[in-house]
Design a protein around this motif. Sequence first.
Motif, mmCIF file in Angstrom:
data_model
loop_
_atom_site.group_PDB
_atom_site.id
_atom_site.type_symbol
_atom_site.label_atom_id
_atom_site.label_comp_id
_atom_site.label_asym_id
_atom_site.label_seq_id
_atom_site.Cartn_x
_atom_site.Cartn_y
_atom_site.Cartn_z
ATOM 1 N N ILE A 1 62.632 25.434 78.179
ATOM 2 C CA ILE A 1 62.432 25.970 79.523
ATOM 3 C C ILE A 1 60.964 26.363 79.649
ATOM 4 O O ILE A 1 60.510 27.327 79.010
ATOM 5 C CB ILE A 1 63.356 27.166 79.789
ATOM 6 N N GLY A 2 60.227 25.615 80.446
ATOM 7 C CA GLY A 2 58.790 25.815 80.506
ATOM 8 C C GLY A 2 58.190 25.536 79.141
ATOM 9 O O GLY A 2 58.432 24.496 78.536
ATOM 10 N N ASP B 1 63.435 25.328 72.796
ATOM 11 C CA ASP B 1 64.781 25.666 72.321
ATOM 12 C C ASP B 1 65.258 27.013 72.886
ATOM 13 O O ASP B 1 65.986 27.755 72.226
ATOM 14 C CB ASP B 1 64.832 25.703 70.793
ATOM 15 N N ALA B 2 64.879 27.310 74.117
ATOM 16 C CA ALA B 2 65.372 28.532 74.759
ATOM 17 C C ALA B 2 66.852 28.411 75.064
ATOM 18 O O ALA B 2 67.618 29.358 74.885
ATOM 19 C CB ALA B 2 64.582 28.812 76.035
ATOM 20 N N GLY B 3 67.273 27.259 75.559
ATOM 21 C CA GLY B 3 68.676 26.985 75.798
ATOM 22 C C GLY B 3 69.173 27.398 77.162
ATOM 23 O O GLY B 3 68.665 28.344 77.762
ATOM 24 N N TYR B 4 70.136 26.627 77.665
ATOM 25 C CA TYR B 4 70.856 27.046 78.859
ATOM 26 C C TYR B 4 72.242 26.442 78.874
ATOM 27 O O TYR B 4 72.622 25.661 77.997
ATOM 28 C CB TYR B 4 70.065 26.815 80.130
ATOM 29 N N VAL C 1 63.987 34.485 78.820
ATOM 30 C CA VAL C 1 63.796 33.176 78.210
ATOM 31 C C VAL C 1 62.721 33.275 77.134
ATOM 32 O O VAL C 1 61.586 33.684 77.413
ATOM 33 C CB VAL C 1 63.393 32.138 79.280
ATOM 34 N N ARG C 2 63.089 32.940 75.918
ATOM 35 C CA ARG C 2 62.126 32.928 74.818
ATOM 36 C C ARG C 2 62.421 31.747 73.907
ATOM 37 O O ARG C 2 63.575 31.311 73.777
ATOM 38 C CB ARG C 2 62.191 34.227 74.009
ATOM 39 N N ALA C 3 61.381 31.272 73.269
ATOM 40 C CA ALA C 3 61.528 30.151 72.343
ATOM 41 C C ALA C 3 62.494 30.522 71.219
ATOM 42 O O ALA C 3 62.450 31.626 70.674
ATOM 43 C CB ALA C 3 60.168 29.770 71.762
ATOM 44 N N GLY C 4 63.353 29.587 70.898
ATOM 45 C CA GLY C 4 64.261 29.758 69.770
ATOM 46 C C GLY C 4 65.495 30.580 70.025
ATOM 47 O O GLY C 4 66.283 30.807 69.098
ATOM 48 N N ASN C 5 65.729 31.049 71.266
ATOM 49 C CA ASN C 5 66.936 31.843 71.537
ATOM 50 C C ASN C 5 68.214 31.038 71.345
ATOM 51 O O ASN C 5 69.238 31.551 70.926
ATOM 52 C CB ASN C 5 66.912 32.394 72.965
ATOM 53 N N ARG C 6 68.175 29.777 71.723
ATOM 54 C CA ARG C 6 69.320 28.862 71.616
ATOM 55 C C ARG C 6 70.541 29.407 72.381
ATOM 56 O O ARG C 6 71.666 29.447 71.867
ATOM 57 C CB ARG C 6 69.633 28.544 70.151
ATOM 58 N N PHE C 7 70.291 29.807 73.614
ATOM 59 C CA PHE C 7 71.330 30.262 74.537
ATOM 60 C C PHE C 7 72.291 29.098 74.820
ATOM 61 O O PHE C 7 71.860 27.983 75.109
ATOM 62 C CB PHE C 7 70.670 30.739 75.830
ATOM 63 N N GLY C 8 73.593 29.350 74.722
ATOM 64 C CA GLY C 8 74.595 28.302 74.898
ATOM 65 C C GLY C 8 75.099 27.737 73.588
ATOM 66 O O GLY C 8 75.788 26.714 73.575
ATOM 67 N N TRP C 9 74.798 28.409 72.488
ATOM 68 C CA TRP C 9 75.213 27.917 71.160
ATOM 69 C C TRP C 9 76.738 27.828 71.056
ATOM 70 O O TRP C 9 77.287 26.837 70.592
ATOM 71 C CB TRP C 9 74.660 28.841 70.087
ATOM 72 N N ALA C 10 77.429 28.883 71.461
ATOM 73 C CA ALA C 10 78.901 28.912 71.438
ATOM 74 C C ALA C 10 79.400 29.522 72.732
ATOM 75 O O ALA C 10 78.758 30.425 73.287
ATOM 76 C CB ALA C 10 79.412 29.706 70.237
#
Length: 462
Positions: free
Chosen positions: A347-348, A352-355, A385-394
């Motif tokens: 995101i921007g 790997d911020a994730g959504y 939103v931050r790099a590496g959060n991986r939002f949406g993992w589970a």
Amino acid sequence: MTSGPARTSGLAATPTPAATSRPTAVAVPNDFNGDGFVDLALGSQATVSGFPFAGMVPIVYGTGTTLNPARRQRIDESLAWVPGTPEQDEGFGSTLASADFNADGFADLAVCAPTEAEGSFGGVGALYILFGTSSGLQRASRVVSNCDEVATGRFNGDGFPDLAILGDRPHVVYGSATLSNPGGIVLRNFGVVNSDLFARAALAAGDLNRDGYSDVVYTASRSRGVVLQVYFGRATGLGTSFSQQIATSLSTSASIGDINGDGYGDLAVGSPSAVVSGHDLAGLVRVWFGSASGLNIGRGVTVISQDTAGIPGGAESGDYFGYSVALGDATGDGRADLAVGTPFEDIGTALDAGYATVVPGAAAGLNFAGSKAYQQGTGGVPGTVRAGNRFGWAMVFRDFNRDRRADLAITAVGTNANQGLAMVLTGRAAGVGGSGVFPVLTPQVLAFPVVARAFLGTSLFR
């Protein structure tokens, strides 16, 4: 997605098979203390007793309107009532599934520790079943088993919920009133096993053909590609021959729910490593619709990617769209909505911020025009939103606030240098909304002894 009330799981009500030994009490799914409220179980690869990645399962108890982090448990192998001892890299809590296996009125929790050691042998694996009581999860049994994924359903005609297990081969544990007794957990074989099949994954259970028995699906690799196998439940349980087999691609996730409201369970399977429009690892989701004969092959498969009209974003290399999928009725209209996790979405400049994307269910199938994307810090979604959060993992849908609409639990396992995070987004008539009254769960909120690299949200119960 497995057992749950018809309006919250996305599955329409089905007739109950005849049973010769009817259980007298069955808990609300995922209600570990029997108070009638849905509780939340999460997997974490936390450090326990000094052992990194030993694994821990935090439980947050429901109040009927929200989740209360002050009423919690942290379950791991250091507890006296949990068999075994914590060791490095055992992965206790890597996957979870809940049902009232012994029909005593308290939901139980199945826990996989896929790389647990047994004696001098490493990586053997173990299956735990934690049994509910009026005080929550307080008793446990363990059996040695290669255990990568678990899912619950009613696979035979005895009236007890059952457990399907994937590992080096498929197994099933049939529920019974004596399951918590010593030796009560019995692993029984099901599914096709031969030297040509390996790397089974994407396990799900639900009633595809509306016969009152839950069916089991998973993918398996073979020398000629990947196949999706379906095993129908029946009065005698799951068989050793597949009921249906369909060519597909490598998959990591699957969920069953009634997308079009016709009473048959429909199947969504995520293939995050798929190539889309020339983009490697862009990912896609396949949806098959249920019918009286199982998956409706004649209707064909609906293939969804970020290049599908109406789906937010666009296919890019390394997004892993479909890494997680969940089906549940967030709007209360009797049709399951499809949530798709894209944890490696950039995101921007935040890599790997994730959504996550939610596609509403509709009578004709899926309403792509109504699709919405969710990311941290936007539209009422907590966080930044931050790099590496991986939002949406589970992700998983459950009705935590008892309004007959499924709420979406979702994790961002990489938040704060892999401490991890979990939240619940509220189901509403207009679809999934912000967190509302639900708290944001972190290792600090749950009072982890060691918060560094806890990876909270590695898994969510099914």
